[in-house]
Write a protein that holds these residues in place. Sequence first.
Motif: not given
Length: 392
Positions: A157-161, A174-177
């Motif tokens: 997510d946007k908090y890298h969780q 989802i913000e990152n894969i």
Amino acid sequence: MKIVIIPSGFKECLSSEGVAKAMNNGIQRFDPNVETMVIPMIDGGEGFAHTIIKLKKGELIYREVIGPIGEKVRSHFGIFQENGKKTAVIEMAAVAGLTLIPRNKRNPLKTTTFGVGQLIKSALDLGVDDILIGCGDSGTSDGGAGMAEALGVRFLDKYHQALNIGGGGDLHSIENINISGIDPRLSKVKIDVACNWYNILCGPRGVARVFAPQKGANPEEAEQLARNLEYYAQLILQQMEVDVRTTPGGGASGGLGAGLMAFTGATLHPRFDIIMQYIQLEEHIKNADLVLTAEGCLDYQTPNGKIPAEVARIAGNLGVPVIAITGTIGEGASINYTNGIHAYTSIIQSPTSLEIAMKDASRLIADSAEAAVRQIRIGYQMAKRKYKREII
């Protein structure tokens, strides 16, 4: 008379084997001297693994995995050996199919393909060289994100969780894969996917808009899924440089095709093309007088890669007429007359409820097959009488 029987299954009612058996019973009841060849057909959906493994004399492997609504289910995949290679056959319907979801829990915003990834891992554990995956009859619309999670992909997510993707309704978060933890064995196997080539992930005819309502989504939920899959496709393009948005077959099984392509390097195939590598229909059809096929609902979508249309295409090339027996005749069904099906008939001949028709489907299919062959026999007799008059 030689008749080749090549039906698909009636979804949530009878498997292709059950339909084929009923059709054959009806024909033999009328005339046991009619020569029949029974070939239950598969399209990547229910019965896919069983049929391929039976033909290849392989073995079914059973595993307990996470089902589409997050509860454990007993599923299976197949293994067979051929030409020095070990191949696994995975049927997504057996682990994330619509029939595994109670009607009151059908919501593609919340259903997952996680179990598909677990079966892939189980196949890798057995040292397979190739994996064949059938995409059909799904109850999901998560773009294969659940499958990817089971294989080690982390969605952040946007908090890298790390997120726990519970279904297509979570894709917008989802913000990152992160693919650093994906199972490295995937790079050493060949993965082929049998899918409906006409199903795409995004756009006006994207998979959520076309199929999510059949999986329990209301119009608003279908649009939400469509937006989420659009966002998901853009994220995959930006971060993985794989364009799945309008790839043919990418929309198969609620976008599982796209997920397999992006995360496992799988190759998508028109389902009939790859299945024909395992089942040689031409050899059985070429000497037949008639082909009988079947589908739960015959409508304007049937020519888009569904079994009756593909069977009709092969039979047409060989000059063999085709009759389709169908549970219901849907909107635009007449288009099938211009796509190789010479006649079609519904098994429902009097007012009845869907529940009763499904319960009595075997008898109704047998009755329809018998009626079709009786009419064909009348045509034979008419032709014979005409020939006699011309000789005289």
